[in-house]
Design a protein around this motif. Sequence first.
Motif, PDB file in Angstrom:
ATOM      1  N   LEU A  67       0.916  -1.071   0.082  1.00  0.00           N
ATOM      2  CA  LEU A  67       0.058   0.168   0.066  1.00  0.00           C
ATOM      3  C   LEU A  67       0.689   1.345  -0.230  1.00  0.00           C
ATOM      4  O   LEU A  67       0.253   2.337  -0.317  1.00  0.00           O
ATOM      5  N   LYS A  68       2.124   1.435   0.149  1.00  0.00           N
ATOM      6  CA  LYS A  68       3.234   2.542   0.919  1.00  0.00           C
ATOM      7  C   LYS A  68       3.519   2.318  -0.772  1.00  0.00           C
ATOM      8  O   LYS A  68       3.245   3.799  -1.404  1.00  0.00           O
ATOM      9  N   GLU A  69       3.839   1.640  -1.535  1.00  0.00           N
ATOM     10  CA  GLU A  69       3.490   1.842  -2.825  1.00  0.00           C
ATOM     11  C   GLU A  69       3.180   2.490  -3.973  1.00  0.00           C
ATOM     12  O   GLU A  69       3.429   3.370  -4.854  1.00  0.00           O
ATOM     13  N   LYS A  70       1.830   1.528  -3.669  1.00  0.00           N
ATOM     14  CA  LYS A  70       0.740   2.370  -4.738  1.00  0.00           C
ATOM     15  C   LYS A  70       1.085   4.096  -3.998  1.00  0.00           C
ATOM     16  O   LYS A  70       0.796   4.484  -4.897  1.00  0.00           O
ATOM     17  N   GLY A  71       0.600   4.376  -2.789  1.00  0.00           N
ATOM     18  CA  GLY A  71       0.175   5.330  -2.339  1.00  0.00           C
ATOM     19  C   GLY A  71       1.925   6.600  -3.098  1.00  0.00           C
ATOM     20  O   GLY A  71       0.957   7.619  -3.500  1.00  0.00           O
ATOM     21  N   ASN A  72       2.712   5.780  -2.540  1.00  0.00           N
ATOM     22  CA  ASN A  72       3.540   6.593  -3.451  1.00  0.00           C
ATOM     23  C   ASN A  72       3.657   6.879  -5.278  1.00  0.00           C
ATOM     24  O   ASN A  72       3.636   8.554  -5.839  1.00  0.00           O
ATOM     25  N   ASP A  83      -2.448  11.820  -7.594  1.00  0.00           N
ATOM     26  CA  ASP A  83      -3.464  11.735  -7.539  1.00  0.00           C
ATOM     27  C   ASP A  83      -3.630  11.401  -6.194  1.00  0.00           C
ATOM     28  O   ASP A  83      -3.671  10.370  -5.674  1.00  0.00           O
ATOM     29  N   HIS A  84      -3.733  12.300  -5.470  1.00  0.00           N
ATOM     30  CA  HIS A  84      -3.566  12.354  -4.009  1.00  0.00           C
ATOM     31  C   HIS A  84      -4.711  12.625  -3.145  1.00  0.00           C
ATOM     32  O   HIS A  84      -4.409  11.730  -2.029  1.00  0.00           O
ATOM     33  N   SER A  85      -5.734  12.166  -3.644  1.00  0.00           N
ATOM     34  CA  SER A  85      -7.387  11.816  -2.863  1.00  0.00           C
ATOM     35  C   SER A  85      -6.564  10.134  -2.473  1.00  0.00           C
ATOM     36  O   SER A  85      -6.794   9.365  -1.653  1.00  0.00           O
ATOM     37  N   GLN A  86      -6.132   9.108  -3.840  1.00  0.00           N
ATOM     38  CA  GLN A  86      -6.098   8.455  -3.581  1.00  0.00           C
ATOM     39  C   GLN A  86      -4.533   7.494  -2.851  1.00  0.00           C
ATOM     40  O   GLN A  86      -4.511   7.012  -2.710  1.00  0.00           O
ATOM     41  N   ALA A  87      -3.593   8.838  -3.461  1.00  0.00           N
ATOM     42  CA  ALA A  87      -2.698   7.916  -2.216  1.00  0.00           C
ATOM     43  C   ALA A  87      -2.881   8.649  -1.268  1.00  0.00           C
ATOM     44  O   ALA A  87      -2.482   7.835   0.001  1.00  0.00           O
ATOM     45  N   LEU A  88      -3.814   9.436  -0.370  1.00  0.00           N
ATOM     46  CA  LEU A  88      -3.897   9.689   0.924  1.00  0.00           C
ATOM     47  C   LEU A  88      -5.053   8.392   1.584  1.00  0.00           C
ATOM     48  O   LEU A  88      -4.739   7.999   2.175  1.00  0.00           O
ATOM     49  N   ASN A 137       5.688  10.463   4.479  1.00  0.00           N
ATOM     50  CA  ASN A 137       5.141  10.823   3.297  1.00  0.00           C
ATOM     51  C   ASN A 137       3.109  10.963   3.073  1.00  0.00           C
ATOM     52  O   ASN A 137       3.121  11.985   2.741  1.00  0.00           O
ATOM     53  N   ARG A 138       2.656  10.253   4.395  1.00  0.00           N
ATOM     54  CA  ARG A 138       1.464  11.580   4.487  1.00  0.00           C
ATOM     55  C   ARG A 138       1.662  13.093   4.594  1.00  0.00           C
ATOM     56  O   ARG A 138       1.106  13.835   4.640  1.00  0.00           O
ATOM     57  N   ALA A 139       3.256  13.422   6.209  1.00  0.00           N
ATOM     58  CA  ALA A 139       3.318  14.875   5.921  1.00  0.00           C
ATOM     59  C   ALA A 139       3.491  15.464   4.834  1.00  0.00           C
ATOM     60  O   ALA A 139       2.791  16.645   4.375  1.00  0.00           O
ATOM     61  N   SER A 140       4.417  15.022   3.758  1.00  0.00           N
ATOM     62  CA  SER A 140       4.802  15.369   2.022  1.00  0.00           C
ATOM     63  C   SER A 140       3.498  15.400   1.891  1.00  0.00           C
ATOM     64  O   SER A 140       3.123  16.508   0.813  1.00  0.00           O
ATOM     65  N   ALA A 162      -8.517  14.418   8.709  1.00  0.00           N
ATOM     66  CA  ALA A 162      -8.194  13.789   7.655  1.00  0.00           C
ATOM     67  C   ALA A 162      -6.023  12.800   7.443  1.00  0.00           C
ATOM     68  O   ALA A 162      -5.554  12.150   7.408  1.00  0.00           O
ATOM     69  N   ASP A 163      -5.354  13.257   8.565  1.00  0.00           N
ATOM     70  CA  ASP A 163      -4.743  12.859   9.498  1.00  0.00           C
ATOM     71  C   ASP A 163      -4.496  11.633  10.917  1.00  0.00           C
ATOM     72  O   ASP A 163      -4.203  11.874  11.479  1.00  0.00           O
ATOM     73  N   THR A 164      -5.556  11.033  10.308  1.00  0.00           N
ATOM     74  CA  THR A 164      -5.753   9.853  11.350  1.00  0.00           C
ATOM     75  C   THR A 164      -4.979   8.675  12.121  1.00  0.00           C
ATOM     76  O   THR A 164      -3.677   8.896  11.203  1.00  0.00           O
ATOM     77  N   ILE A 165      -5.004   7.999  13.171  1.00  0.00           N
ATOM     78  CA  ILE A 165      -3.579   7.566  13.833  1.00  0.00           C
ATOM     79  C   ILE A 165      -3.984   5.965  14.225  1.00  0.00           C
ATOM     80  O   ILE A 165      -5.087   6.134  14.316  1.00  0.00           O
ATOM     81  N   PRO A 166      -3.272   5.055  14.027  1.00  0.00           N
ATOM     82  CA  PRO A 166      -4.359   3.638  14.363  1.00  0.00           C
ATOM     83  C   PRO A 166      -3.730   3.220  15.645  1.00  0.00           C
ATOM     84  O   PRO A 166      -2.578   3.744  16.394  1.00  0.00           O
ATOM     85  N   CYS A 167      -3.549   2.541  16.044  1.00  0.00           N
ATOM     86  CA  CYS A 167      -3.811   1.570  17.338  1.00  0.00           C
ATOM     87  C   CYS A 167      -2.069   1.336  16.913  1.00  0.00           C
ATOM     88  O   CYS A 167      -1.582   0.121  15.456  1.00  0.00           O
TER      89      CYS A 167
END
Length: 643
Positions: free
Chosen positions: A69-74, A81-86, A116-119, A271-276
């Motif tokens: 998922l990281k590579e796909k987001g990058n 495609d910022h929305s899909q990256a998020l 990456n999400r911060a960028s 938008a900047d959710t954080i997981p367990c």
Amino acid sequence: MEKLKCVVPDRLKRRVEESHVDDLPSLSSSLLQLFLSLPQFHQLISELAAEPATQAGLCGKNEGAALDLKEKGNQCYSSGDHSQALRCYSQLQALRLAPIDAHHTGKNLVATLYLNRASLFHKMGLPMESLRDCSRALEISPSYPKVWYRRGKVNATLGNYEDSVHDLSVAKDMEPSIGGKKQIERELDMLARHHEKKIPKPASQKSVEIPDVPSEIKLQCVKTPDKGRGMVSQFDILQASLIHAEEPYAVVILKHCRETHCHYCMNELPADTIPCFSCSLPLYCSQHCQVRAGGPIHIPDTMVGSNFKPTLECIPEHKHECQGVHWPAILPSDVVLAGRVVVKTMEQKGQFTDVPNLSETLGLCESYSKMSPESKLELHIYSIVLLFCLHYSFSSELSINGDSASQIVILLSQIRVNSIAVVRMKSNTNDSYDQQDWFQNFSFGEAEAASSVEQVRVGQALYKAASLFNHSCLPNIHAYFISPTLLLRTTEFVSGGCPLELSYGPQVGQWDCKDRLRFLEEEYFFRCWCRGCSEVNESDLVISGFCCVNPNCSGVILDNLVANCEKQKPKVPETISNESHLQVHELKDIDIKKVANISLDQTQSSFHVGSGYCLKCGSYCNFASGAKKLKKLGLISEGCRIQ
């Protein structure tokens, strides 16, 4: 669960049907012995509570999936495609699936995902979200120069000159390449030249606080002849007074809100959710909620430079559900809530071998004896399943016996009638709505003030003190929430000694009397005797009425079902005669009065209410004859019956 119901023999089902609270330990023990002899039961427990290493990992971490998922987001970020990256970084679980100790190309994977999400946020014009993600990455990996550099750039965007210079200077010192150091030096020089033109800081976010504390209003619990325990005030209370504020004893998010609301505070996720850090199930709106729900975050020893040392003042409600076990995601919300109540009580008492007497701890009324046989059996099955799940997930010392299972059965029956739905206000025109502003700007008596908002259930909670407030279909107090905190305010002037009552469901004017009574009997196992259900009121006559057959009349006609319901009310005003038709007098509600001006003949001293008669002009409609005509025309089926 249905398979387990089917294997219970008829003799045990009869015992369940006839059982009372005193019979529960023996009955629970018999059911426990039955399930222990069934291979399918052991298979179920293995699937729900087994260690993540031995299962498919529905709620566990998955480094490989996170990397994909990281590579796909990058790739989406690079293509614009910022929305899909998020979605790849957040909503499609790259951050949720990444283990805290996983590394990729020499860097911590979770820290890299936050970077990456911060960028991405910085690129999307969301600097505050970007700043928070940079700080989260640095708490995990403080020697990551790219994160210091990104945070310095974000601080420059926000006009935080000193913070920006500090972060960029740290990045320059950590940067291993000479070219990288020179680039950061140029940016520091440029920042110094433009210091006078720095962008003003955005207005700070408004903190959400309880507006006033009910310190002057003293409430007391009293016993009433018809409703048992209830709450009253010794003194008069003004309209809109805050009379009670309470944190939940335990709370759980509802399944349909898991992706949209914080699993701790129940507020809408940013938008900047954080997981367990230990499982992939919950999402949080902030690190504060993350820590309070799951406990202190244990950073692996390999990250010795981390300075993140959270403090904890409460019992973490999610900790026993963590490590990737399945049962918190699969079992119903009220069963998960029961698990949180059991764990919290055992933690408080320091007792980990047996489930304590929860009735003494919580002081809640139970509803087991009033439940249907099928509902009783369901509670028994869930109590035994939950007991095994807690044994594997919380304390291996927890005894699995009939006494502990019976305590959970009682708790589940208490949750059914005492839990309160945590709600959020949602605007029909705007998805987000400030609950505190809504309440403070609301003018009582003006229905249009709330016409554009609706209540959305997001959680289920137990409030020990609030459970003492009784129900009325014409309530004088109203419940609302700030995060999971429950607040109660008066909706009218309340005299000293008068019961303080809220609505457990639809109120007068929302549903008619017969539907309210059925709802309360099915959900809460009592027959309502409030004045809204024991006295004749206009809303119940008008809300289910039909248009008058006279085209020149704006009145309404009642069918036989509604008229009979009104006739069966045990208490009626003294002005009602002994005739078979009911009479209506006082108008108690301003909105109903507007309807009554149109639909009722208020020139008379009283109204005669009967099946098929117009309340305004007295015209008669034969419902049976009308049904025959509609059936003949084929507009309704033969099986349809009109009262």
